[in-house]
Design an enzyme around this catalytic site. Structure first.
Site, PDB file in Angstrom:
ATOM      1  N   PHE A  37      -3.208  22.284  30.643  1.00 27.09           N
ATOM      2  CA  PHE A  37      -3.669  23.119  31.767  1.00 27.09           C
ATOM      3  C   PHE A  37      -3.367  22.470  33.117  1.00 27.09           C
ATOM      4  O   PHE A  37      -3.241  23.127  34.120  1.00 27.09           O
ATOM      5  CB  PHE A  37      -5.175  23.359  31.669  1.00 27.09           C
ATOM      6  CG  PHE A  37      -5.551  24.348  30.593  1.00 27.09           C
ATOM      7  CD1 PHE A  37      -4.595  25.069  29.905  1.00 27.09           C
ATOM      8  CD2 PHE A  37      -6.883  24.562  30.289  1.00 27.09           C
ATOM      9  CE1 PHE A  37      -4.944  25.979  28.920  1.00 27.09           C
ATOM     10  CE2 PHE A  37      -7.256  25.471  29.308  1.00 27.09           C
ATOM     11  CZ  PHE A  37      -6.284  26.176  28.621  1.00 27.09           C
ATOM     12  N   HIS A 125     -14.851  22.825  21.814  1.00 24.98           N
ATOM     13  CA  HIS A 125     -14.734  23.559  23.085  1.00 24.98           C
ATOM     14  C   HIS A 125     -14.616  25.066  22.876  1.00 24.98           C
ATOM     15  O   HIS A 125     -14.213  25.789  23.780  1.00 24.98           O
ATOM     16  CB  HIS A 125     -13.527  23.049  23.891  1.00 24.98           C
ATOM     17  CG  HIS A 125     -13.730  21.676  24.474  1.00 24.98           C
ATOM     18  ND1 HIS A 125     -12.761  21.002  25.154  1.00 24.98           N
ATOM     19  CD2 HIS A 125     -14.811  20.862  24.480  1.00 24.98           C
ATOM     20  CE1 HIS A 125     -13.223  19.813  25.537  1.00 24.98           C
ATOM     21  NE2 HIS A 125     -14.471  19.712  25.136  1.00 24.98           N
ATOM     22  N   SER A 199      -4.365  13.617  22.243  1.00 27.76           N
ATOM     23  CA  SER A 199      -5.481  13.645  23.205  1.00 27.76           C
ATOM     24  C   SER A 199      -5.446  12.396  24.079  1.00 27.76           C
ATOM     25  O   SER A 199      -5.241  11.286  23.575  1.00 27.76           O
ATOM     26  CB  SER A 199      -6.833  13.722  22.493  1.00 27.76           C
ATOM     27  OG  SER A 199      -7.877  13.623  23.448  1.00 27.76           O
ATOM     28  N   SER A 200      -5.659  12.597  25.360  1.00 26.10           N
ATOM     29  CA  SER A 200      -5.676  11.447  26.280  1.00 26.10           C
ATOM     30  C   SER A 200      -6.942  10.616  26.092  1.00 26.10           C
ATOM     31  O   SER A 200      -7.023   9.502  26.610  1.00 26.10           O
ATOM     32  CB  SER A 200      -5.599  11.953  27.723  1.00 26.10           C
ATOM     33  OG  SER A 200      -6.699  12.796  27.980  1.00 26.10           O
TER      34      SER A 200
END
Ligand code: NAD
Length: 259
Positions: A37, A125, A199-200
């Site tokens: 995003f 989420h 994933s960071s």
């Protein structure tokens, strides 16, 4: 003695494991064509994230109109993309009878579309293809709502009680789903191999997940394009594209598990 290649090592750990948890973030779906995003050209370049705070959604008609306009655009993307080899790798882990579950930050439904049963996917989420009423909790499919939007409704309302409808995704400022977080934590206590894909690991609660897994004694593997704050605590880190890496891992694991 020569050290085994990382792919070989992960495949061996998969073959040895009994309860694997895969934790996925936005990076597992970029090869399917869903951008991060925040990247250039992404949604946050065209819409102001400030407009999408949960409090704005419940208090302002203007924000709700903006929210649904953005979601109509996202819906077009989500209904046109397909799972990639990284999503399919999770299905293979389930076929090996070793997958405890996938815990995902993603809202794109691609793990289920790849063939994972819904009960094996914990969406912390939420899911952008499911819509709930904030008042009475009635559920609608996103496809049904899309019909209303295309017919000219700018802010769809619940047909049962007139309440505000919203995709089940967690907005900024909205509480995390307690039941899902508890389920994820409970399952993490039982896992023996924890694989992070794409994933960071900087967004909470993602940032806590590897620590839970390590505390339960699981091996920690991270597959990501870029560095994460957990790399030095992981048992193994593979920097690469999720789909490419996981396709190789599964191919090798299949040989080890069959023979
Ligand atoms: P992030 O943007 O913080 O991190 C994504 C990570 O994936 C980055 O470290 C990046 O280097 C890595 N990456 C990108 N492409 C990759 C690839 N092909 N292979 C391996 N790694 C790759 O994302 P996040 O930590 O998941 O958090 C962002 C939040 O935004 C999430 O909470 C999620 O809910 C939401 N989001 C969801 C989607 C989706 O549902 N597909 C897409 C964008 C954002």
């Amino acid at each position: 003695m020569e050290k085994p290649a990382p792919i070989e090592t992960v495949s061996e750990w998969i073959a040895q494991a009994q309860r694997i948890i895969v934790f996925t973030g936005a990076g597992v779906s970029t090869e399917s064509g869903i951008p991060d995003f925040r990247s250039p050209g992404g949604l946050w370049d065209r819409y102001d994230p400030e407009e999408f705070y949960f409090q704005r959604f419940v208090s302002s008609e203007k924000s709700r109109k903006m929210y649904w306009k953005m979601h109509a655009e996202l819906y077009g993307l989500l209904t046109s993309v397909k799972p990639n080899p990284a999503h399919k790798a999770c299905v293979e882990l389930d076929r090996f009878d070793r997958l405890e579950c996938v815990i995902t930050q993603n809202v794109d439904n691609l793990h289920q579309e790849a063939g994972l049963p819904a009960e094996k996917v914990i969406e912390i989420h939420g899911n952008a293809l499911q819509v709930g009423c904030l008042e009475c909790d009635a559920r609608h499919t996103r496809a049904e709502i899309q019909g209303w939007l295309e017919a000219g409704e700018e802010v769809p309302l619940c047909r049962k009680c007139g309440g505000l409808l919203k995709p089940t995704t967690i907005s900024f400022g909205q509480a995390m789903p307690v039941d899902k977080m508890q389920e994820a934590e409970g399952r993490m206590k039982r896992c023996d191999l924890f694989i992070v894909i794409g994933s960071s690991l900087v967004v909470h609660p993602a940032a806590l997940m590897p620590a839970y897994a390590k505390a339960s004694g699981a091996r920690l593997v991270i597959v990501n394009l870029t560095e994460t704050p957990y790399d030095d605590k992981a048992d193994l880190v593979i920097y690469g594209k999720a789909g490419e890496v996981m396709a190789e891992v599964i191919q090798r694991a299949k040989q080890l598990i069959v023979t």
